[in-house]
Enzyme design. Structure first.
Site, PDB file in Angstrom:
ATOM      1  N   GLU A  19      15.577  25.281  24.829  1.00 25.20           N
ATOM      2  CA  GLU A  19      16.930  24.720  24.729  1.00 25.20           C
ATOM      3  C   GLU A  19      17.119  23.963  23.419  1.00 25.20           C
ATOM      4  O   GLU A  19      18.162  24.060  22.787  1.00 25.20           O
ATOM      5  CB  GLU A  19      17.234  23.812  25.928  1.00 25.20           C
ATOM      6  N   GLY A  73      45.505  33.375  38.342  1.00 24.01           N
ATOM      7  CA  GLY A  73      46.736  32.941  39.005  1.00 24.01           C
ATOM      8  C   GLY A  73      47.721  34.062  39.295  1.00 24.01           C
ATOM      9  O   GLY A  73      48.908  33.805  39.456  1.00 24.01           O
ATOM     10  N   LYS A  74      47.248  35.288  39.365  1.00 21.63           N
ATOM     11  CA  LYS A  74      48.151  36.411  39.634  1.00 21.63           C
ATOM     12  C   LYS A  74      48.753  36.299  41.041  1.00 21.63           C
ATOM     13  O   LYS A  74      49.960  36.399  41.215  1.00 21.63           O
ATOM     14  CB  LYS A  74      47.404  37.751  39.477  1.00 21.63           C
ATOM     15  N   GLY A 122      45.328  40.909  34.513  1.00 24.50           N
ATOM     16  CA  GLY A 122      44.560  39.849  33.889  1.00 24.50           C
ATOM     17  C   GLY A 122      43.243  39.650  34.603  1.00 24.50           C
ATOM     18  O   GLY A 122      43.025  40.215  35.681  1.00 24.50           O
ATOM     19  N   PRO A 123      42.379  38.834  34.012  1.00 23.21           N
ATOM     20  CA  PRO A 123      41.060  38.603  34.617  1.00 23.21           C
ATOM     21  C   PRO A 123      41.182  37.926  35.980  1.00 23.21           C
ATOM     22  O   PRO A 123      42.228  37.351  36.281  1.00 23.21           O
ATOM     23  CB  PRO A 123      40.363  37.669  33.624  1.00 23.21           C
ATOM     24  N   PRO A 124      40.135  37.972  36.774  1.00 24.28           N
ATOM     25  CA  PRO A 124      40.171  37.334  38.096  1.00 24.28           C
ATOM     26  C   PRO A 124      40.399  35.823  37.967  1.00 24.28           C
ATOM     27  O   PRO A 124      39.942  35.207  37.021  1.00 24.28           O
ATOM     28  CB  PRO A 124      38.779  37.593  38.668  1.00 24.28           C
ATOM     29  N   GLY A 125      41.111  35.291  38.916  1.00 26.90           N
ATOM     30  CA  GLY A 125      41.254  33.835  38.993  1.00 26.90           C
ATOM     31  C   GLY A 125      42.244  33.226  38.035  1.00 26.90           C
ATOM     32  O   GLY A 125      42.266  32.022  37.843  1.00 26.90           O
TER      33      GLY A 125
HETATM   34  P1  ADP Z   1      44.023  35.878  40.806  1.00 24.50           P
HETATM   35  O1  ADP Z   1      44.936  36.410  41.842  1.00 24.50           O
HETATM   36  O2  ADP Z   1      44.511  36.074  39.412  1.00 24.50           O
HETATM   37  O3  ADP Z   1      42.615  36.315  40.943  1.00 24.50           O
HETATM   38  P2  ADP Z   1      44.621  33.436  42.119  1.00 24.50           P
HETATM   39  O4  ADP Z   1      46.095  33.410  42.005  1.00 24.50           O
HETATM   40  O5  ADP Z   1      44.078  33.899  43.421  1.00 24.50           O
HETATM   41  O6  ADP Z   1      43.987  34.297  40.960  1.00 24.50           O
HETATM   42  O7  ADP Z   1      44.070  32.004  41.748  1.00 24.50           O
HETATM   43  C1  ADP Z   1      43.125  31.354  42.524  1.00 24.50           C
HETATM   44  C2  ADP Z   1      43.381  29.868  42.511  1.00 24.50           C
HETATM   45  O8  ADP Z   1      43.148  29.329  41.230  1.00 24.50           O
HETATM   46  C3  ADP Z   1      44.803  29.507  42.833  1.00 24.50           C
HETATM   47  O9  ADP Z   1      44.990  29.402  44.202  1.00 24.50           O
HETATM   48  C4  ADP Z   1      44.974  28.181  42.134  1.00 24.50           C
HETATM   49  O10 ADP Z   1      44.446  27.141  42.932  1.00 24.50           O
HETATM   50  C5  ADP Z   1      44.085  28.318  40.937  1.00 24.50           C
HETATM   51  N1  ADP Z   1      44.845  28.723  39.758  1.00 24.50           N
HETATM   52  C6  ADP Z   1      44.674  29.849  39.042  1.00 24.50           C
HETATM   53  N2  ADP Z   1      45.516  29.904  38.001  1.00 24.50           N
HETATM   54  C7  ADP Z   1      46.269  28.792  38.068  1.00 24.50           C
HETATM   55  C8  ADP Z   1      47.334  28.270  37.260  1.00 24.50           C
HETATM   56  N3  ADP Z   1      47.791  28.913  36.186  1.00 24.50           N
HETATM   57  N4  ADP Z   1      47.870  27.088  37.629  1.00 24.50           N
HETATM   58  C9  ADP Z   1      47.415  26.427  38.707  1.00 24.50           C
HETATM   59  N5  ADP Z   1      46.426  26.863  39.493  1.00 24.50           N
HETATM   60  C10 ADP Z   1      45.839  28.030  39.185  1.00 24.50           C
HETATM   61 ZN    ZN Z   2      18.541  30.439  26.085  1.00 21.42          ZN
END
Ligand code: ADP
Ligand code: ZN
Ligand code: MG
Length: 635
Positions: free
Chosen positions: A447, A230-231, A225-228
């Site tokens: 804008e 929650g993987k 999945g995309p970055p961030g």
């Molecule tokens: P990934 O590994 O997909 O890049 P992370 O697991 O490192 O993403 O997520 C980074 C932070 O974002 C987590 O520590 C959490 O604080 C927040 N976060 C991301 N997805 C969720 C989710 N589904 N529920 C709660 N917090 C989340």
């Molecule tokens: Zn513009």
């Protein structure tokens, strides 16, 4: 064991080199520091100075043959210390000094004593330091081997920060069961992923139950999945749910520092895991090691060895023991097929960007960590942030809390939250960018152009905010549109509308100032991206119909399309893309021409206020001025 000793010796050697280098550097700078305050002169200059009665104290060191002398009282301001070398067998020196009434004394070094101190200073201390560090290192390693601690952490007080962690061992962070402390309750949304992982968690909790029946649990699962999204969080949650240790290593750590270490690290990692089973081994950014090995042009032996070792280990471990390998990647299509074969990462668990409900749930979880005013509307934030990842949303809450502190609020307010949305989407307000009046005018028209085109379309998301405050992201302003609810399908006309809205900024500039600026580059990029997708992926043009003309890559990182058609077709695709964007541009120009007066009025208002709400905008835009705008025909 043999291997380990060798490694240990090698890393000790490295620390010794570092220690010596630091000692040398310190020594050098101390000497330089001392030198600075001493002026070196020749012997004849020294004699001349004595004759001119410029010398006050003389200090002769017979050991080194150096003469130190001063031209005034020692330590007093304005006094310079000089140094020269004694001319051998100069019998005339003492009479000369006497004649000019110079204070003089000689230092005859006590050979045994001074030499000893000298030796101690220059050899003893460095060796002592080395031995000390070596001992610390050794002890830590032994300790780490004993209780599975991470040797990279807090090593030697100061050295940990050098990123030298895991010199000896795999460097996998081992978090004991109490320490991940994360459970599925900490992950909002992602219900399908949780369901899939729940099985793994219960297997880890009780491997026997599974092996008795003869069920084989997946050895590995890949979170994509995309970055961030929650993987990493999910992987930790599995360990937390099952109350098993969690070994985490990032793919990029495998491919670092020393050639040939990657494979050893993998071996080491699995050895540790074997000792602690049942447990989870989590390999983050697995694409760094697991890239497809197709192109013979760019072979990377180091990576390949690491990957092979990983495959060997995954095949080798006893599944009934309860080791589950989780991997995470945002580039699943680049992975080597060997990794995704049955028995390896045979389960693929999508972890997508959260939808509206998911965003609200994530905001709620993180809002629990901060003190908020009563009645905060988190769903408004969720609606305003389509496309935001869980990490973005967590960041927004934190930004809001930071702002609350800055503003002296005792609780986080709705305003703090709304401002933090802008910060995460567009960056902080940038005070150092001061637009001149003309530029401000251009940005305001730009804008407003976007906003008017959006507002005059049926079915476009309502404008919620327009601002011309420069942001650290480089944006000089932005127009925010917020949908009431979420769509999962987008029609052809909605895409065309979007392109037109994106063209609205540039169109306004052209219409009012007769000339374009470079301020629309981001709009152009986005519009082109949509148009290209319409042609090559969605079969939305009559010319090509439902033919896939390209293959999508990097879906989770914005997405790029590789054309898979003939060169002639590719040219036609470009033309079609151009036509679509041009069409949008024309729609935007026509719309703005029709609403010319509103464009002027709202832009002026925006220039004055710098930020206006969607309501303010709509109030002016929909106010009946007694004549109908000359609207263009709807396409
Ligand atoms: P990934 O590994 O997909 O890049 P992370 O697991 O490192 O993403 O997520 C980074 C932070 O974002 C987590 O520590 C959490 O604080 C927040 N976060 C991301 N997805 C969720 C989710 N589904 N529920 C709660 N917090 C989340
Ligand atoms: Zn513009
Ligand atoms: Mg991660």
């Amino acid at each position: 064991m043999e291997m380990n000793n060798q490694k240990r010796r090698r890393s000790m050697f490295l620390y010794i080199i570092i220690a010596v280098a630091i000692m040398l550097a310190l020594n050098q700078s101390w000497t330089m520091f001392q030198r600075q305050s001493i002026k070196e002169v020749t012997y004849s200059e020294f004699l001349t100075m004595v004759q001119q009665n410029k010398v006050r104290d003389v200090d002769l060191n017979t050991g080194t043959g150096k003469i130190a002398f001063t031209d005034g009282e020692q330590g007093k301001e304005g006094t310079t210390t000089y140094e020269t070398t004694l001319f051998p067998n100069d019998d005339g020196l003492v009479p000369l000094l006497q004649q000019h009434e110079v204070n003089f004394k000689a230092e005859i070094p006590d050979q045994s004593n001074d030499l000893w101190i000298y030796m101690l200073l220059s050899y003893g201390i460095p060796i002592g330091i080395m031995v000390f560090f070596g001992w610390r290192l050794n002890r830590r390693m032994k300790k780490a081997a004993e209780d599975g601690d991470d040797p990279s952490m807090n090593f030697g007080g100061g050295f940990g920060g050098f990123g030298m962690g895991g010199l000896g061992r795999s460097g996998a962070k081992i978090v004991g069961e109490k320490e991940t402390g994360v459970t599925f309750a900490d992950v909002a949304g992602q219900d399908e992923a949780k369901e899939s992982l729940q099985e793994i968690a219960s297997f880890l909790e009780n491997p026997q139950k599974y092996s008795e029946i003869g069920a084989r649990c997946p050895r590995g699962a890949l979170l994509v999945g995309p970055p961030g999204t929650g993987k990493t969080l999910l992987a930790k949650a599995v360990a937390g749910e099952a109350k098993v240790p969690f070994f985490q290593i990032s793919g990029s750590e495998f491919v670092e520092m020393f050639v040939g270490r990657g494979a050893a690290k993998v071996r080491d990692l699995f050895k540790q895991a074997n000792e602690k089973a049942p447990c989870i081994v989590f390999i983050d950014e697995i694409d760094t090691v697991g890239k497809r090995r197709d192109g013979a042009l760019t072979t990377n032996d180091e990576r390949e060895q690491t990957l092979n070792q990983l495959l060997t280990e995954m095949d080798g471990f006893d599944n009934n023991k309860g080791i589950v390998v989780l991997g995470a990647t945002n580039m699943p299509d680049t992975l080597d097929q060997a990794l995704t074969r049955p028995g390896r990462f045979d389960r693929r668990i999508p972890v997508e960007l959260p939808d509206l409900a998911g965003r609200e749930a994530i905001l709620k979880i993180h809002a629990n960590d901060v003190k908020m005013e009563r009645g905060i509307d988190l769903s408004a934030v969720a609606r305003a942030t389509p496309g935001a990842s869980g990490a973005d949303l967590a960041n927004m809450i934190n930004e809001a809390a930071l702002r609350a502190v800055r503003m002296g609020h005792r609780l986080v307010t709705q305003d703090d939250l709304i401002e933090s949305v802008d910060v995460v989407i567009a960056g902080e307000k940038k005070k150092s960018t001061v637009l001149n009046e003309h530029e401000k005018q251009v940005v305001a028209y730009h804008e407003t152009g976007h906003a008017i085109v959006a507002a005059s379309q049926k079915g476009s998301a309502p404008v919620s905010k327009i601002t011309i405050v420069p942001r650290t992201s480089g944006a000089l302003g932005f127009t925010m549109q917020v949908d009431e609810d979420e769509h999962f399908l987008t029609t052809t006309s909605e895409m065309r509308n979007k392109i037109a809205v994106l063209c609205g900024g540039r169109a306004a500039e052209e219409l009012i100032f007769g000339e374009a600026t470079n301020g629309a580059s981001n709009d152009i990029e986005k519009a082109t991206h949509i148009a290209r997708a319409m042609v090559t992926q969605y079969g939305m043009t009559e010319k090509f119909g439902m033919v896939a003309l390209g293959q999508q890559r990097n879906r989770y990182l914005g997405g790029t399309t590789d054309l898979t058609c003939s060169e002639g077709t590719a040219e036609a695709v470009d033309q079609e893309v151009q036509r679509l964007v041009e069409e949008g541009h024309k729609t935007a120009l026509d719309t703005l021409r029709a609403h010319r007066f509103k464009l002027h009025e709202i832009s002026r208002y925006l220039q004055r206020k710098e930020t206006i709400t969607g309501e303010e905008f709509m109030r002016i835009f929909t106010r009946d001025d007694g004549f109908a705008p000359n609207l263009p025909k709807q396409a």
